[in-house]
Design a protein around this motif. Sequence first.
Motif, short mmCIF file in Angstrom:
data_model
loop_
_atom_site.label_atom_id
_atom_site.label_comp_id
_atom_site.label_asym_id
_atom_site.label_seq_id
_atom_site.Cartn_x
_atom_site.Cartn_y
_atom_site.Cartn_z
N LEU B 109 0.84 -1.37 0.11
CA LEU B 109 -0.02 0.11 0.17
C LEU B 109 1.02 1.28 -0.07
CD1 LEU B 109 -2.80 -1.08 2.62
CD2 LEU B 109 -2.40 -1.74 0.12
N GLU B 110 2.01 1.36 0.57
CA GLU B 110 2.90 2.13 0.83
C GLU B 110 3.39 2.76 -0.67
OE1 GLU B 110 4.07 3.33 3.48
OE2 GLU B 110 4.30 1.79 5.09
N THR B 111 3.30 1.85 -1.57
CA THR B 111 3.88 2.15 -3.20
C THR B 111 2.77 2.69 -3.88
OG1 THR B 111 3.27 -0.02 -4.07
CG2 THR B 111 5.45 0.25 -2.91
N LEU B 112 1.30 2.71 -3.42
CA LEU B 112 0.37 3.08 -4.52
C LEU B 112 0.28 4.80 -4.36
CD1 LEU B 112 -2.52 0.73 -3.25
CD2 LEU B 112 -1.34 0.85 -5.65
N PRO B 113 -0.20 5.22 -5.61
CA PRO B 113 -0.27 6.87 -5.56
C PRO B 113 -1.70 7.41 -4.85
CG PRO B 113 -1.12 5.59 -7.60
CD PRO B 113 -0.74 4.60 -6.80
N GLN B 114 -2.59 6.56 -4.53
CA GLN B 114 -3.94 7.01 -4.00
C GLN B 114 -3.37 7.80 -2.83
OE1 GLN B 114 -3.80 4.12 -5.63
NE2 GLN B 114 -4.84 4.73 -7.49
N GLU B 115 -4.38 9.08 -2.64
CA GLU B 115 -3.90 9.87 -1.44
C GLU B 115 -4.72 9.27 -0.08
OE1 GLU B 115 -5.83 12.96 -2.94
OE2 GLU B 115 -4.11 13.20 -4.51
N THR B 116 -5.88 8.76 -0.36
CA THR B 116 -6.48 8.12 0.82
C THR B 116 -6.72 6.64 0.65
OG1 THR B 116 -7.65 10.22 1.25
CG2 THR B 116 -8.70 8.26 2.07
#
Lengths: 296, 296
Positions: B109-116
């Motif tokens: 999840l750390e690597t994902l671009p989504q803010e929330t």
Amino acid sequence: MKIGIIGGGAVGLLFSTYLSLQHKVILLTRTQAQASVINEKGILLSNSNRNIKYDVTAYSKFEKLEKQDLIIIAVKQYDLASLMKQLMILPADTPLLFIQNGIGHIKFLETLPQETIYVGTVEHGVKKTEENQIHHTGLGITNIALFRGVREKFTCFPIGIADVFPFRFHENYKEMLFEKLIANSVINPLTAIFKVKNGKLIENLHYYKVLKQLHTEVASVFPEINPKHSLEKMIQICQSTKENHSSMLSDIMHGRKTEVDAILGAVLEHAKEMGQALPVTTMIFEAIKGMEKESI
Amino acid sequence: MKIGIIGGGAVGLLFSTYLSLQHKVILLTRTQAQASVINEKGILLSNSNRNIKYDVTAYSKFEKLEKQDLIIIAVKQYDLASLMKQLMILPADTPLLFIQNGIGHIKFLETLPQETIYVGTVEHGVKKTEENQIHHTGLGITNIALFRGVREKFTCFPIGIADVFPFRFHENYKEMLFEKLIANSVINPLTAIFKVKNGKLIENLHYYKVLKQLHTEVASVFPEINPKHSLEKMIQICQSTKENHSSMLSDIMHGRKTEVDAILGAVLEHAKEMGQALPVTTMIFEAIKGMEKESI
């Protein structure tokens, strides 16, 4: 030679048949019903090749065992306690041979009056199919060692029946019992938990990891035993009995009491005396006790 | 609110039905065949009282998920890796909710671009019986916590459907995931090994000892969690789901891959990072891997 055999289970019947080829055997059964059917119909032994009938004299009264040249005690370890009173009154010069699993019975043997006592471990595969019938599924060895007394009282055995029912004499009874106990502690419960034949413990790489882990833990409380050698022996047993169901799996599948107390219980007792905790062994012990409760 | 749900398994279908009562739901399935049957016949949900049909729109193409107000990722943890590339290209302002077992996905999840990003754990009992049919065997709670970003994006959920499909918001996502992981680490593998319903782990005193032993070992590597509280919670789960087969037992019985890597594998990974050895957990992990190999 006059040989008394106590115990009408699979192992008692197996010893009765082969030893009756050379000796005068008296078998002591718990029930009169079993003694009657054996006296009437003999003991029928089948193996992969043939069926043979052996004529053996059976009784259910302990008095009939007086004046034997050797008495073999072939009951399960958990039935031994109830026999001790009767063994106490047998002649002190009658040699006894105990063939139980585990090491828990050793402390009982100290209290007996008999001068010569042997202990043994049985590697045969044998199943009782009827009160007077057994199936000899795997030809093995009977290991014998002197617990105390005179070794020579035993010389009769290896003569004559060595090819069909071999015996091997060991110098050190503890080593002999410990090696068997370690093997039983691993193969029996794991096959019972996984519901697999012995061979699967070395064929399935994950089960093999469990086998090695449990072996390492159990062997750690028996510094007398070379762990490398005992692991190799265990792998050989799994290989040579790969199509067999272990006695513990068989007991669980048939809703019978298992020998888990004599086997893992004895290991945990021994570990406790040595001040060591065995987490995996403890877990496996409780697992088998739990399965026993569900199946009985 | 427009909600996209990824994953046509039991949990994905369950969320699709209840959330479609209040929201415009799009379900993304892996196969076009499943999407077609859902578009044609709806999703049929049965529980102890009734059967209900829910009309849900399903697709098998990822592009259809653009411009959702929330996307719920409801695939098994072991299928998550293959989705990550597609999640990466979703808009950065689309909130994501991950409802996987374990804690192994957190590092993804750390690597994902989504803010929330939210994480959740699902306590419902639900079984998929057909491609468009589920059986809701146990009404539970969905636990939600913020992994990062803005909590308020989530406020829509508890409104309106709280009585039939409740959500609970937790302040600390690690605590929430760890508690669930500890419970799954004990109940799932032990029921799979012993082939028993959840209730047996507390009814059979020997199995209960094993449960406590494994719980103590697993909980020892999560110092954030109160072990007494987590044991009590585990006992409650066994009690309230006593007639249920755990998902792992069910997977083993049906010859399916289990979530053992996401559950016990994650615990062992976590223990390794902390420099701790967990002998019983290691043994149980290998036991399940071995059983998986035998059953698939």
